[in-house]
Structure formats: C-alpha cells, structure tokens
Motif scaffolding. Structure first.
Motif, mmCIF file in Angstrom:
data_model
loop_
_atom_site.group_PDB
_atom_site.id
_atom_site.type_symbol
_atom_site.label_atom_id
_atom_site.label_comp_id
_atom_site.label_asym_id
_atom_site.label_seq_id
_atom_site.Cartn_x
_atom_site.Cartn_y
_atom_site.Cartn_z
ATOM 1 N N GLU A 1 -92.283 6.826 -45.010
ATOM 2 C CA GLU A 1 -91.528 7.657 -44.072
ATOM 3 C C GLU A 1 -91.710 7.147 -42.643
ATOM 4 O O GLU A 1 -90.750 7.054 -41.879
ATOM 5 N N ALA A 2 -92.951 6.791 -42.273
ATOM 6 C CA ALA A 2 -93.212 6.263 -40.932
ATOM 7 C C ALA A 2 -92.547 4.902 -40.754
ATOM 8 O O ALA A 2 -91.987 4.615 -39.689
ATOM 9 N N LEU A 3 -92.599 4.049 -41.781
ATOM 10 C CA LEU A 3 -91.934 2.743 -41.689
ATOM 11 C C LEU A 3 -90.426 2.910 -41.535
ATOM 12 O O LEU A 3 -89.785 2.187 -40.769
ATOM 13 N N TYR A 4 -89.857 3.861 -42.261
ATOM 14 C CA TYR A 4 -88.422 4.125 -42.168
ATOM 15 C C TYR A 4 -88.061 4.625 -40.764
ATOM 16 O O TYR A 4 -87.082 4.159 -40.165
ATOM 17 N N ALA A 5 -88.862 5.544 -40.231
ATOM 18 C CA ALA A 5 -88.609 6.062 -38.885
ATOM 19 C C ALA A 5 -88.692 4.943 -37.848
ATOM 20 O O ALA A 5 -87.867 4.876 -36.927
ATOM 21 N N GLU A 6 -89.657 4.036 -38.006
ATOM 22 C CA GLU A 6 -89.781 2.902 -37.096
ATOM 23 C C GLU A 6 -88.563 1.988 -37.211
ATOM 24 O O GLU A 6 -88.046 1.494 -36.217
ATOM 25 N N GLY A 7 -88.086 1.779 -38.436
ATOM 26 C CA GLY A 7 -86.883 0.967 -38.636
ATOM 27 C C GLY A 7 -85.662 1.593 -37.982
ATOM 28 O O GLY A 7 -84.843 0.897 -37.378
ATOM 29 N N LEU A 8 -85.528 2.914 -38.081
ATOM 30 C CA LEU A 8 -84.422 3.615 -37.423
ATOM 31 C C LEU A 8 -84.501 3.453 -35.906
ATOM 32 O O LEU A 8 -83.488 3.220 -35.245
ATOM 33 N N ARG A 9 -85.719 3.573 -35.373
ATOM 34 C CA ARG A 9 -85.912 3.433 -33.929
ATOM 35 C C ARG A 9 -85.516 2.023 -33.482
ATOM 36 O O ARG A 9 -84.804 1.851 -32.491
ATOM 37 N N ARG A 10 -85.929 1.015 -34.252
ATOM 38 C CA ARG A 10 -85.596 -0.375 -33.893
ATOM 39 C C ARG A 10 -84.095 -0.625 -33.986
ATOM 40 O O ARG A 10 -83.530 -1.327 -33.147
ATOM 41 N N ARG A 11 -83.454 -0.053 -35.012
ATOM 42 C CA ARG A 11 -81.997 -0.223 -35.143
ATOM 43 C C ARG A 11 -81.283 0.427 -33.960
ATOM 44 O O ARG A 11 -80.320 -0.129 -33.430
ATOM 45 N N ALA A 12 -81.766 1.597 -33.542
ATOM 46 C CA ALA A 12 -81.145 2.286 -32.410
ATOM 47 C C ALA A 12 -81.321 1.481 -31.127
ATOM 48 O O ALA A 12 -80.384 1.349 -30.337
ATOM 49 N N GLU A 13 -82.520 0.921 -30.935
ATOM 50 C CA GLU A 13 -82.761 0.091 -29.750
ATOM 51 C C GLU A 13 -81.890 -1.158 -29.769
ATOM 52 O O GLU A 13 -81.346 -1.559 -28.745
ATOM 53 N N ALA A 14 -81.754 -1.772 -30.940
ATOM 54 C CA ALA A 14 -80.934 -2.979 -31.053
ATOM 55 C C ALA A 14 -79.469 -2.650 -30.778
ATOM 56 O O ALA A 14 -78.769 -3.421 -30.116
ATOM 57 N N ALA A 15 -79.016 -1.500 -31.255
ATOM 58 C CA ALA A 15 -77.629 -1.090 -31.014
ATOM 59 C C ALA A 15 -77.401 -0.835 -29.531
ATOM 60 O O ALA A 15 -76.372 -1.219 -28.974
ATOM 61 N N GLY B 1 -79.275 -2.086 -27.048
ATOM 62 C CA GLY B 1 -79.451 -3.379 -26.375
ATOM 63 C C GLY B 1 -78.232 -4.264 -26.539
ATOM 64 O O GLY B 1 -77.826 -4.967 -25.627
ATOM 65 N N GLY B 2 -77.617 -4.215 -27.725
ATOM 66 C CA GLY B 2 -76.418 -5.006 -27.976
ATOM 67 C C GLY B 2 -75.227 -4.480 -27.208
ATOM 68 O O GLY B 2 -74.365 -5.232 -26.765
ATOM 69 N N ALA B 3 -75.158 -3.154 -27.005
ATOM 70 C CA ALA B 3 -74.007 -2.561 -26.317
ATOM 71 C C ALA B 3 -74.103 -2.746 -24.809
ATOM 72 O O ALA B 3 -73.110 -2.939 -24.145
ATOM 73 N N LEU B 4 -75.311 -2.734 -24.259
ATOM 74 C CA LEU B 4 -75.457 -2.829 -22.809
ATOM 75 C C LEU B 4 -75.007 -4.161 -22.258
ATOM 76 O O LEU B 4 -74.263 -4.195 -21.273
ATOM 77 N N PRO B 5 -75.398 -5.314 -22.838
ATOM 78 C CA PRO B 5 -74.916 -6.578 -22.266
ATOM 79 C C PRO B 5 -73.410 -6.703 -22.337
ATOM 80 O O PRO B 5 -72.805 -7.238 -21.440
ATOM 81 N N GLU B 6 -72.786 -6.198 -23.397
ATOM 82 C CA GLU B 6 -71.338 -6.275 -23.499
ATOM 83 C C GLU B 6 -70.673 -5.458 -22.392
ATOM 84 O O GLU B 6 -69.722 -5.878 -21.781
ATOM 85 N N ALA B 7 -71.254 -4.282 -22.127
ATOM 86 C CA ALA B 7 -70.696 -3.424 -21.068
ATOM 87 C C ALA B 7 -70.853 -4.117 -19.711
ATOM 88 O O ALA B 7 -70.008 -4.026 -18.853
ATOM 89 N N GLY B 8 -71.997 -4.813 -19.524
ATOM 90 C CA GLY B 8 -72.235 -5.512 -18.271
ATOM 91 C C GLY B 8 -71.282 -6.672 -18.072
ATOM 92 O O GLY B 8 -70.960 -7.032 -16.957
ATOM 93 N N ASN B 9 -70.830 -7.289 -19.157
ATOM 94 C CA ASN B 9 -69.921 -8.427 -19.052
ATOM 95 C C ASN B 9 -68.507 -7.991 -18.740
ATOM 96 O O ASN B 9 -67.711 -8.782 -18.274
ATOM 97 N N ALA B 10 -68.166 -6.749 -19.018
ATOM 98 C CA ALA B 10 -66.791 -6.288 -18.846
ATOM 99 C C ALA B 10 -66.398 -6.101 -17.427
ATOM 100 O O ALA B 10 -67.053 -6.044 -16.493
#
Length: 164
Positions: free
Chosen positions: A139-153, A155-164
């Motif tokens: 359960e803790a590993l899954y929660a950590e994976g969710l947190r990392r996916r959210a951060e990656a999402a 992080g991925g969205a912010l540079p694109e917004a900055g380029n626009a």
C-alpha cells in the motif's frame, strides 16, 4: 421484485477471483562456489522488487512480482536469487481507480507469500543460512508510485506551458 433487486445488486458488485498462481521465472547462482563458503566477513544483502501488470483477457490480468536478492561479500557476489512470481486475477465491476489500486496492492499481497517462500528455499538449498524476507507494505509502495506519477505529470505539463 426482491429477486430482481438481488440480481441487479449482484450484477453491480465488484468481483475478484484468483485463477492461477505460478512461478514464471526462477534463478539461483553462486558464482564463487565452493571457495566462497570459506570467505570471512559480513555479507551485504541487496533487495530489488518490481511488479508488472498485463491485461490478458476480458477482465483478466497477469500480475508478476519480481524479487532479486543479491548477497555480496566485499565486491564479490556470494549468491544471486531471483524469482518472478505471477498470478492470473479476474477483476470485474471496479472503477478505474479501484482497479489500479487492486492490481497495485491486493494482487501483490496475494503473491508475496509464495515469492518469499521460494526465495527462502533457494537460499537454504544453496547452502546458506536461512533468509527471511520481511513483509512488504505494498500500500505504501503504491501510494509512493501515485505520488511520483502525479509529480511527473505536473513536471511534464509545466515545461510545455512555459514553452507556449
């Protein structure tokens, strides 16, 4: 009328079933045998855990739990034990979020005792002191994976917004 309600409730309920549990892959190596048995020193254990999920049919998923245990003495590998414990699970009636959680926590919890026993048996049959793999909080590993996916999402969205 009660029969119709019971039928409707049964159709809407989530269902979980274990179809099969099996070893997909197993390996044990002692590269320095027999000399390594006489080497003095304190061994160092490294544990690597991974999980794979694949849809294999309508509502049927294969979940594979991979465990690699490496025992080293200084820079020498004493032994390497690997197992990929897998299972086929049928899941129906779950929303996407709950399905993801079931595949990421409940299914690995079902597989873990089998993998732990196999790793322990491999180490003992290799002529080494017993190894007891401690419980893993999926359960803790899954929660950590969710947190990392959210951060990656984010992080991925912010540079694109900055380029626009």
């Amino acid at each position: 009328m009660a029969e119709q309600n019971n039928g409707a409730v049964g159709a809407d309920q989530a269902q979980f079933a274990i179809q099969k549990i099996y070893v997909r892959d197993v390996s044990f190596e002692v590269p320095g045998a027999p000399q390594i048995f006489n080497e003095p020193g304190q061994p160092n254990l490294e544990l690597n855990l991974n999980q794979k999920v694949a849809r294999v049919g309508d509502g049927v998923f294969e979940v594979a739990l991979g465990i690699t245990l490496t025992c080293k003495l200084a820079d020498k590998v004493v032994y390497l034990a690997e197992i990929e414990q897998a299972g086929l699970f049928q899941l129906a009636g779950f929303d996407d979020r709950t399905l993801d959680m079931m595949l990421g926590t409940y299914c690995p919890n079902v597989l873990f005792p089998y993998a732990r026993q196999a790793i322990g048996d491999l180490v003992a049959q290799g002529g080494f002191p017993p190894f007891y793999l401690q419980p893993i909080n999926f359960e803790a590993l899954y929660a950590e994976g969710l947190r990392r996916r959210a951060e990656a999402a984010q992080g991925g969205a912010l540079p694109e917004a900055g380029n626009a």
